[in-house]
Design an enzyme around this catalytic site. Structure first.
Site, mmCIF file in Angstrom:
data_model
loop_
_atom_site.group_PDB
_atom_site.id
_atom_site.type_symbol
_atom_site.label_atom_id
_atom_site.label_comp_id
_atom_site.label_asym_id
_atom_site.label_seq_id
_atom_site.Cartn_x
_atom_site.Cartn_y
_atom_site.Cartn_z
ATOM 1 N N TRP A 101 0.824 -0.850 0.391
ATOM 2 C CA TRP A 101 0.178 0.003 -0.357
ATOM 3 C C TRP A 101 0.715 1.247 -0.026
ATOM 4 O O TRP A 101 0.705 2.117 -1.130
ATOM 5 C CB TRP A 101 -1.386 -0.228 1.081
ATOM 6 C CG TRP A 101 -1.916 -1.105 0.909
ATOM 7 C CD1 TRP A 101 -2.351 -2.107 2.013
ATOM 8 C CD2 TRP A 101 -2.866 -1.318 0.089
ATOM 9 N NE1 TRP A 101 -3.159 -3.422 1.645
ATOM 10 C CE2 TRP A 101 -3.622 -2.596 0.603
ATOM 11 C CE3 TRP A 101 -2.756 -0.392 -1.124
ATOM 12 C CZ2 TRP A 101 -4.204 -3.015 -0.683
ATOM 13 C CZ3 TRP A 101 -4.340 -1.062 -2.239
ATOM 14 C CH2 TRP A 101 -5.218 -2.105 -1.181
ATOM 15 N N ASP A 171 -1.756 7.191 6.043
ATOM 16 C CA ASP A 171 -1.982 5.615 6.021
ATOM 17 C C ASP A 171 -3.050 5.182 7.137
ATOM 18 O O ASP A 171 -1.547 4.123 7.775
ATOM 19 C CB ASP A 171 -2.297 5.235 4.957
ATOM 20 C CG ASP A 171 -3.054 4.076 4.367
ATOM 21 O OD1 ASP A 171 -4.144 4.004 4.693
ATOM 22 O OD2 ASP A 171 -2.594 3.361 3.761
ATOM 23 N N LYS A 195 -11.916 -1.434 6.550
ATOM 24 C CA LYS A 195 -10.771 -2.516 8.040
ATOM 25 C C LYS A 195 -11.757 -2.708 9.214
ATOM 26 O O LYS A 195 -11.626 -3.684 9.111
ATOM 27 C CB LYS A 195 -9.160 -2.085 7.792
ATOM 28 C CG LYS A 195 -8.948 -1.862 6.123
ATOM 29 C CD LYS A 195 -8.865 -3.290 5.792
ATOM 30 C CE LYS A 195 -8.341 -2.913 3.515
ATOM 31 N NZ LYS A 195 -7.016 -2.327 3.284
#
Ligand SMILES: *Cc1c(COP(=O)(O)O)cnc(C)c1O
Length: 369
Positions: A101, A171, A195
């Protein structure tokens, strides 16, 4: 068929209490005769929902008044572009690449300016967080970027990097609301909510007010300007009303259950159960370096020192995942890029689920070693 223990990395398990409340309010939200999915995003009813959600999130995270909270679409991935488009004034930023990511964010930023690789843990399959105490950060960098919890590899920054005075952008998709944090240490935090928080379809952005401006990179689309969404309090266009509503229910649920301090305590307890077992297991091996372990995503494999034949190892891993599913322990397959297994044990995963998993692993180990 009852509910299973769902170890999915995302979309992921939600608190049962919240699902039940959403079900109860589905046809008739608080006496208005319609569901949240059917009401105008400009109605008084929805205005209450979004304001309450923001108020509760601010209370949960202790967000200072000089930070804006935005509920946007496009997921975590869209932030990979929005961050540089809005914050890269000098067209230069530093990136710490601790997984896929972070790598995607780094590559996306390269489309807009000079994205500088400050540190990486690619040499060991992103199984650790590199030393970030003295990085080659230069004065002309607009910000330093991290992916705080690496969902795929099960690693997390236990300490934030020394940014040498530069703005920190994080993030937090897979660790958002898992523990108390000091928001003032960040310039911008974003988190895809599917998530650890709510349904898919929304990203929460928490951004310091002085970083929001009309001065963005040329040709930045209207929808990708923080200023546009900030001025319109997240309803510049139709937002994901349903997701904002369900996240609001989760925020309230967390507040009513001791807030993030209680959540952290529970999360440490749950992770310890699984890590302690892994540390003593002959058959299984945790893949993250101990000082870099995540509380949310725990990656493990069949130990290649115990099962030395690689095809036998893979066979056992597939068997483990299949047999676990048969007893209601679902979605334990590791990310397709790394294989092995991964147990995501987010806020809503009860301790009983982790105990059930460890008991199953013990039994599997006995039978297959
Ligand atoms: C899942 C994930 C993303 C991507 O989120 P999308 O909402 O699917 O774009 C980004 N960062 C992290 C850390 C993630 O876990």
């Amino acid at each position: 068929m009852g509910r299973v223990y769902n170890f999915s990395a995302g979309p992921a398990v939600l608190p049962e209490e919240v699902l039940k409340q959403a079900a109860n309010e589905m046809l008739d939200y608080q006496g208005c005769g319609m569901s949240v999915m059917e009401m105008s995003h400009r109605s008084k009813m929805f205005d209450n929902i979004i304001q309450e959600a923001e108020k509760d999130l601010r209370a949960l995270m202790n967000i200072p008044d000089n930070y804006k909270v935005l509920f946007l679409q496009g997921g975590g991935s869209q932030q990979f572009a929005m961050v540089p488009m809005n914050l890269m004034k000098n067209k230069k930023a530093g990136y710490i690449v601790t997984g896929q990511w972070a790598k995607k964010a780094y590559e996306e930023a390269s489309n807009f300016g000079d994205a500088v690789l400050l540190a990486s843990s690619k040499d060991k399959t992103f199984s650790y967080i590199p030393d970030c105490s003295d990085l080659p950060i230069t004065d002309d960098m607009d910000y330093v970027y991290i992916c705080e919890n690496n969902t795929i590899y099960g690693t997390k920054f236990s300490q934030l990097p020394n940014t040498k005075g530069k703005i920190l952008v994080a993030d937090q998709s897979s660790c958002f609301l898992s523990e108390p944090i000091d928001v003032t240490k960040y310039g911008l935090i974003f988190a895809g909510v599917q998530k650890n928080v709510g349904p898919a379809g929304m990203v929460v952005v928490i951004v310091r007010e002085d970083l929001i401006s009309d001065e963005v990179l040329p040709n930045t689309p209207t929808m990708l300007k923080y200023k546009v969404h900030s001025d319109a309090n997240s309803i510049y266009n139709t937002p994901n009303c349903w997701c904002i509503y369900v996240c609001g229910l989760v925020f309230k649920y967390l507040l009513n259950n001791g807030g993030l301090v209680a959540m952290q305590k529970k999360n440490i307890e749950k992770a310890k159960i699984l890590y302690d077992y892994l540390d003593n297991s002959k058959l299984f091996l945790g893949t993250a370096r101990k000082d870099s372990r995540s509380l949310m995503n725990i990656a493990f494999i069949v130990n290649p020192n115990t099962i030395t034949d690689p095809s036998k190892k893979e066979e056992l891993e597939a068997k483990f995942i299949a047999e676990a599913k048969k007893v209601g322990l679902e979605n334990l397959k590791g990310h397709r890029s790394v294989g092995g297994m991964r147990a995501s044990i987010y806020n809503a995963m009860p301790k009983e689920g982790v105990i059930a998993l460890v008991n199953f692993m013990k039994k599997f180990e006995e039978e297959n070693l």
